[in-house]
Design a protein around this motif. Sequence first.
Motif, PDB file in Angstrom:
ATOM      1  N   THR A  33      13.798 -26.562  -9.812  1.00 26.06           N
ATOM      2  CA  THR A  33      13.999 -26.099 -10.932  1.00 26.06           C
ATOM      3  C   THR A  33      15.254 -25.402 -11.269  1.00 26.06           C
TER       4      THR A  33
ATOM      5  N   LEU B 272      10.038 -25.630 -16.924  1.00 23.92           N
ATOM      6  CA  LEU B 272       9.277 -25.856 -15.699  1.00 23.92           C
ATOM      7  C   LEU B 272       8.411 -24.983 -15.010  1.00 23.92           C
TER       8      LEU B 272
ATOM      9  N   LYS C  41      11.147 -15.409  -2.619  1.00 26.02           N
ATOM     10  CA  LYS C  41      10.679 -16.397  -3.744  1.00 26.02           C
ATOM     11  C   LYS C  41      10.895 -17.823  -3.046  1.00 26.02           C
TER      12      LYS C  41
ATOM     13  N   TYR D 297      11.615 -21.419  -3.872  1.00 22.44           N
ATOM     14  CA  TYR D 297      11.914 -22.491  -4.614  1.00 22.44           C
ATOM     15  C   TYR D 297      11.905 -23.714  -3.848  1.00 22.44           C
TER      16      TYR D 297
ATOM     17  N   HIS E  37       7.267 -11.611 -13.762  1.00 23.80           N
ATOM     18  CA  HIS E  37       8.323 -12.846 -13.575  1.00 23.80           C
ATOM     19  C   HIS E  37       9.381 -12.911 -14.731  1.00 23.80           C
TER      20      HIS E  37
ATOM     21  N   HIS F 184       3.949 -18.779 -13.011  1.00 22.07           N
ATOM     22  CA  HIS F 184       3.836 -19.842 -14.161  1.00 22.07           C
ATOM     23  C   HIS F 184       2.977 -20.910 -13.970  1.00 22.07           C
TER      24      HIS F 184
ATOM     25  N   HIS G 203       7.385 -21.012  -6.870  1.00 22.05           N
ATOM     26  CA  HIS G 203       7.474 -22.234  -7.771  1.00 22.05           C
ATOM     27  C   HIS G 203       6.774 -23.221  -7.250  1.00 22.05           C
TER      28      HIS G 203
END
Length: 350
Positions: free
Chosen positions: A113, A226, A106, A108, A21, A181, A143
């Motif tokens: 973010t 974040l 991905k 989001y 990442h 994360h 995320h």
Amino acid sequence: MTSNTSNTVTTLTITRPDDWHVHLRDGDQLKDTVRDISRYMGRAIIMPNLVPPATCTDTALAYRERIMNAGPQGQFEPLMVLYLTDKTTPDEIKKAKATGKILAAKLYPAGATTNSDSGVTSVKNIYPVLKAMQEVGMLLLVHGEVTDSSIDIFDREKVFLDTILGDVVADFPELKIVLEHITTKDAVEFVMAAPQNVAATITAHHLLYNRNHMLAGGIRPHYYCLPILKRNTHQQALMGAAISGNKKFFLGTDSAPHYKDKKEAACGCAGAYTAHASIELYAEAFEDAGALDKLEGFASHFGADFYGLERNTDTITLEKSPWKVPATYTLGDSKVVPIKAEDTIDWQVK
Ligand SMILES: NC(=O)N[C@@H](CC(=O)O)C(=O)O
Ligand SMILES: [Zn+2]
Ligand SMILES: [Zn+2]
């Protein structure tokens, strides 16, 4: 892994790591971010939150070309990611997968973010896309934070797990999902309890720091990222997961540069630059936990295994040789303040 045998380890040789990442940005920053990432990472999952975002196969491949043209060192391989929107189609997923160069897409949540405004407004909108991803074997990277302004920022990850991700995991049992994360004990427990197709990345800064580093004795914007740093009990849970040897947890730096003036501002950007010393920062965290022997699995084996790729075959050697991090690095034509600016890092790659 090999290390010297005296009481204190001073060199450590591990299989070349990968970064699952990272943000390389674009334009004139690329030559600098690509240099930093390719110094010792074999591969990296490149985040697509550009302006405008890389939402289709063609833009993702064009971005890959720009990265390759920026002069990566060694055999570095950028692994590309599609940015999901409400409008992404199942056909676009199949087209991306067929290139062999785009491994993941991905999610989001819109507004969660940096550069996520074009993200997904409701996960139900992408259910046909998730079905196509499950069919063709494309990974979903997430995320994991809700965007509801009534939810406290420190609770947004947990609420996302409880209200959104649990359903996605149940509804797509064959879809490989990486919760990116992670920052909470709740996320560690969620991933441990989930089936084998669910994993997580952990950043070095979430292992090394908690919210006191950011907020006690003055507000330090370079720790602001974040999902936001949490209290130390969460930091300890992340460290426990990273050194557990559980293959569901692996390295993802989330190195995310923002220019100094954009961080040191009345409304500063979220993101921390760690690519100047990514593996070195992890080595510090693992050493503090007395678990340097667990670094190689976390940094160099488990991510490749989860993605279904070969592990790297060459090695890098870390040496205990303290060095002082500069106050700033120049990326493109502007300055970035890295994590541990003007502080000492004990490890360096030979
Ligand atoms: N982590 C961050 O705080 N920022 C990232 C975006 C992200 O990974 O959420 C960025 O692109 O700046
Ligand atoms: Zn993110
Ligand atoms: Zn990120």
